[in-house]
Design a protein around this motif. Structure first.
Motif, PDB file in Angstrom:
ATOM      1  N   GLU A  76      -0.973   0.586 -47.239  1.00  0.00           N
ATOM      2  CA  GLU A  76      -1.268  -0.633 -46.490  1.00  0.00           C
ATOM      3  C   GLU A  76      -0.138  -1.653 -46.583  1.00  0.00           C
ATOM      4  OE1 GLU A  76      -4.745  -4.088 -46.211  1.00  0.00           O
ATOM      5  OE2 GLU A  76      -5.095  -2.251 -47.362  1.00  0.00           O
ATOM      6  N   PHE A  77       0.431  -1.847 -47.777  1.00  0.00           N
ATOM      7  CA  PHE A  77       1.399  -2.924 -47.997  1.00  0.00           C
ATOM      8  C   PHE A  77       2.841  -2.436 -48.147  1.00  0.00           C
ATOM      9  CE2 PHE A  77      -2.632  -4.608 -49.666  1.00  0.00           C
ATOM     10  CZ  PHE A  77      -2.750  -5.716 -48.849  1.00  0.00           C
ATOM     11  N   GLY A  78       3.031  -1.144 -48.348  1.00  0.00           N
ATOM     12  CA  GLY A  78       4.381  -0.631 -48.525  1.00  0.00           C
ATOM     13  C   GLY A  78       4.743  -0.495 -49.995  1.00  0.00           C
ATOM     14  N   ASN A  79       5.829   0.230 -50.253  1.00  0.00           N
ATOM     15  CA  ASN A  79       6.246   0.488 -51.624  1.00  0.00           C
ATOM     16  C   ASN A  79       7.764   0.338 -51.746  1.00  0.00           C
ATOM     17  OD1 ASN A  79       5.865   1.147 -54.330  1.00  0.00           O
ATOM     18  ND2 ASN A  79       6.158   3.331 -53.979  1.00  0.00           N
ATOM     19  N   ASP A  80       8.293  -0.688 -51.062  1.00  0.00           N
ATOM     20  CA  ASP A  80       9.739  -0.868 -51.014  1.00  0.00           C
ATOM     21  C   ASP A  80      10.217  -2.042 -51.860  1.00  0.00           C
ATOM     22  OD1 ASP A  80       8.604  -2.814 -49.500  1.00  0.00           O
ATOM     23  OD2 ASP A  80       9.903  -2.551 -47.751  1.00  0.00           O
ATOM     24  N   HIS A  81       9.427  -2.410 -52.859  1.00  0.00           N
ATOM     25  CA  HIS A  81       9.772  -3.546 -53.710  1.00  0.00           C
ATOM     26  C   HIS A  81      10.891  -3.167 -54.677  1.00  0.00           C
ATOM     27  CE1 HIS A  81       9.365  -6.711 -56.736  1.00  0.00           C
ATOM     28  NE2 HIS A  81       8.819  -7.404 -55.768  1.00  0.00           N
ATOM     29  N   SER A  82      11.723  -4.156 -54.993  1.00  0.00           N
ATOM     30  CA  SER A  82      12.782  -3.935 -55.981  1.00  0.00           C
ATOM     31  C   SER A  82      12.187  -3.602 -57.337  1.00  0.00           C
ATOM     32  CB  SER A  82      13.643  -5.189 -56.094  1.00  0.00           C
ATOM     33  OG  SER A  82      14.195  -5.524 -54.847  1.00  0.00           O
ATOM     34  N   PRO A  83      12.966  -2.998 -58.234  1.00  0.00           N
ATOM     35  CA  PRO A  83      12.453  -2.699 -59.580  1.00  0.00           C
ATOM     36  C   PRO A  83      11.969  -3.969 -60.278  1.00  0.00           C
ATOM     37  CG  PRO A  83      14.547  -1.605 -59.195  1.00  0.00           C
ATOM     38  CD  PRO A  83      14.332  -2.520 -58.033  1.00  0.00           C
ATOM     39  N   LEU A  84      10.885  -3.852 -61.009  1.00  0.00           N
ATOM     40  CA  LEU A  84      10.335  -4.998 -61.717  1.00  0.00           C
ATOM     41  C   LEU A  84      11.178  -5.322 -62.942  1.00  0.00           C
ATOM     42  CD1 LEU A  84       6.566  -4.031 -61.613  1.00  0.00           C
ATOM     43  CD2 LEU A  84       7.759  -5.625 -60.110  1.00  0.00           C
ATOM     44  N   GLY A  85      11.124  -6.600 -63.350  1.00  0.00           N
ATOM     45  CA  GLY A  85      11.831  -7.023 -64.552  1.00  0.00           C
ATOM     46  C   GLY A  85      11.149  -6.486 -65.797  1.00  0.00           C
ATOM     47  N   PRO A  86      11.755  -6.685 -66.964  1.00  0.00           N
ATOM     48  CA  PRO A  86      11.212  -6.104 -68.199  1.00  0.00           C
ATOM     49  C   PRO A  86       9.826  -6.608 -68.575  1.00  0.00           C
ATOM     50  CG  PRO A  86      13.044  -7.604 -68.660  1.00  0.00           C
ATOM     51  CD  PRO A  86      13.023  -7.391 -67.182  1.00  0.00           C
ATOM     52  N   LYS A  87       9.553  -7.898 -68.361  1.00  0.00           N
ATOM     53  CA  LYS A  87       8.234  -8.425 -68.721  1.00  0.00           C
ATOM     54  C   LYS A  87       7.140  -7.854 -67.836  1.00  0.00           C
ATOM     55  CE  LYS A  87       9.365 -12.824 -68.647  1.00  0.00           C
ATOM     56  NZ  LYS A  87       9.289 -14.297 -68.750  1.00  0.00           N
ATOM     57  N   LEU A  88       7.402  -7.810 -66.521  1.00  0.00           N
ATOM     58  CA  LEU A  88       6.394  -7.272 -65.610  1.00  0.00           C
ATOM     59  C   LEU A  88       6.195  -5.780 -65.814  1.00  0.00           C
ATOM     60  CD1 LEU A  88       6.879  -9.073 -62.182  1.00  0.00           C
ATOM     61  CD2 LEU A  88       5.031  -9.319 -63.821  1.00  0.00           C
ATOM     62  N   SER A  89       7.274  -5.057 -66.026  1.00  0.00           N
ATOM     63  CA  SER A  89       7.156  -3.615 -66.278  1.00  0.00           C
ATOM     64  C   SER A  89       6.311  -3.348 -67.512  1.00  0.00           C
ATOM     65  CB  SER A  89       8.539  -2.997 -66.464  1.00  0.00           C
ATOM     66  OG  SER A  89       9.287  -3.076 -65.279  1.00  0.00           O
ATOM     67  N   LYS A  90       6.570  -4.097 -68.564  1.00  0.00           N
ATOM     68  CA  LYS A  90       5.795  -3.939 -69.801  1.00  0.00           C
ATOM     69  C   LYS A  90       4.336  -4.309 -69.581  1.00  0.00           C
ATOM     70  CE  LYS A  90       5.683  -5.338 -74.648  1.00  0.00           C
ATOM     71  NZ  LYS A  90       6.298  -6.152 -75.711  1.00  0.00           N
ATOM     72  N   ALA A  91       4.103  -5.408 -68.830  1.00  0.00           N
ATOM     73  CA  ALA A  91       2.730  -5.847 -68.597  1.00  0.00           C
ATOM     74  C   ALA A  91       1.955  -4.824 -67.784  1.00  0.00           C
ATOM     75  CB  ALA A  91       2.735  -7.202 -67.889  1.00  0.00           C
ATOM     76  N   PHE A  92       2.571  -4.273 -66.740  1.00  0.00           N
ATOM     77  CA  PHE A  92       1.901  -3.254 -65.936  1.00  0.00           C
ATOM     78  C   PHE A  92       1.562  -2.033 -66.776  1.00  0.00           C
ATOM     79  CE2 PHE A  92       3.341  -5.207 -61.873  1.00  0.00           C
ATOM     80  CZ  PHE A  92       2.142  -5.101 -61.182  1.00  0.00           C
ATOM     81  N   THR A  93       2.470  -1.667 -67.678  1.00  0.00           N
ATOM     82  CA  THR A  93       2.288  -0.458 -68.476  1.00  0.00           C
ATOM     83  C   THR A  93       1.319  -0.650 -69.628  1.00  0.00           C
ATOM     84  OG1 THR A  93       4.556   0.183 -67.961  1.00  0.00           O
ATOM     85  CG2 THR A  93       3.503   1.322 -69.794  1.00  0.00           C
ATOM     86  N   GLU A  94       1.424  -1.785 -70.330  1.00  0.00           N
ATOM     87  CA  GLU A  94       0.694  -1.961 -71.579  1.00  0.00           C
ATOM     88  C   GLU A  94      -0.542  -2.845 -71.478  1.00  0.00           C
ATOM     89  OE1 GLU A  94       3.395  -3.289 -74.574  1.00  0.00           O
ATOM     90  OE2 GLU A  94       4.812  -1.662 -74.231  1.00  0.00           O
ATOM     91  N   ASP A  95      -0.560  -3.776 -70.513  1.00  0.00           N
ATOM     92  CA  ASP A  95      -1.681  -4.718 -70.472  1.00  0.00           C
ATOM     93  C   ASP A  95      -1.940  -5.174 -69.039  1.00  0.00           C
ATOM     94  OD1 ASP A  95      -3.728  -6.324 -71.266  1.00  0.00           O
ATOM     95  OD2 ASP A  95      -2.507  -7.745 -72.401  1.00  0.00           O
ATOM     96  N   SER A  96      -2.258  -4.222 -68.170  1.00  0.00           N
ATOM     97  CA  SER A  96      -2.413  -4.539 -66.749  1.00  0.00           C
ATOM     98  C   SER A  96      -3.588  -5.473 -66.484  1.00  0.00           C
ATOM     99  CB  SER A  96      -2.563  -3.255 -65.935  1.00  0.00           C
ATOM    100  OG  SER A  96      -3.657  -2.485 -66.404  1.00  0.00           O
ATOM    101  N   TYR A  97      -4.635  -5.422 -67.315  1.00  0.00           N
ATOM    102  CA  TYR A  97      -5.764  -6.320 -67.119  1.00  0.00           C
ATOM    103  C   TYR A  97      -5.340  -7.775 -67.280  1.00  0.00           C
ATOM    104  CZ  TYR A  97      -9.449  -2.807 -66.771  1.00  0.00           C
ATOM    105  OH  TYR A  97     -10.251  -1.777 -66.344  1.00  0.00           O
TER     106      TYR A  97
END
Length: 202
Positions: free
Chosen positions: A19-40
């Motif tokens: 629906e929204f696409g998947n062409d976003h630039s790579p996430l920064g270290p904080k966001l990457s960690k948050a998505f992986t370890e504490d997405s809630y």
């Protein structure tokens, strides 16, 4: 999107990308960690920024203190006009600017200049994601906020913690005529978890 009764995260994620696409630039270290370890927790924080954007609306320029490497500012910008995102000193301006190329978002690291303006913003947003702002810092924030918002503008702030509600209420009430409290166990679709609190001052 998938029926709400369906509880399949992989399928939901696939549909969202379609629906929204998947062409976003790579996430920064904080966001990457948050998505992986504490997405809630990350989704809670994003919902706070969404709530703030909805409250401010399409009234004018908004200042967003963004500890989410651009995601907070982008979320607010979806609901408002132009956004100036104040980044923490430790964040990489160049990488965040490249990751969020929206024309209506301007990233800044010089918060002193932004906080010295007079009646420039329709809204100001600040959430204490790391839960480390002191009472004095909140008092200073609301004092500055009352000066830099236009007449009829609003300041929205919040975070988590049992004592935070009283700190925010007192600091906001010292500088604004109207103060509204959200969260702290009150049911609201955008404000989770139960110990989250958001103050809207105008």
């Amino acid at each position: 999107m998938t029926d709400q009764k369906t509880n399949n995260p992989e399928e939901s994620w696939k549909e969202m990308i379609e629906e929204f696409g998947n062409d976003h630039s790579p996430l920064g270290p904080k966001l990457s960690k948050a998505f992986t370890e504490d997405s809630y927790s990350l989704m809670w924080h994003v919902s706070w920024f969404k709530f703030a954007g909805k409250m401010i609306g399409d009234k004018g320029k908004t200042l967003v203190f963004d500890p989410l490497e651009g995601l907070g500012a982008w979320t607010v910008a979806c609901e408002t006009k132009d956004v100036i995102a104040a980044l923490p000193i430790i964040d990489s301006y160049e990488k965040i600017r490249a990751a969020w190329p929206a024309e209506n978002i301007l990233f800044e690291k010089n918060t002193e200049r932004l906080l010295s303006a007079d009646k420039l913003f329709a809204g100001v947003v600040c959430f204490d994601i790391g839960e480390h702002k002191s009472r004095t810092e909140w008092e200073s924030f609301f004092k500055d906020g009352s000066r830099i918002v236009v007449d009829g503008g609003i300041v929205i702030a919040g975070g988590r913690g049992d004592e935070l509600a009283q700190v925010l209420k007192k600091a906001a009430s010292a500088n604004f005529k109207h103060v509204f409290m959200f969260g702290q166990g009150q049911p609201h679709p955008c404000i989770s978890p139960a110990d989250a609190v958001i103050v809207l001052a105008c």
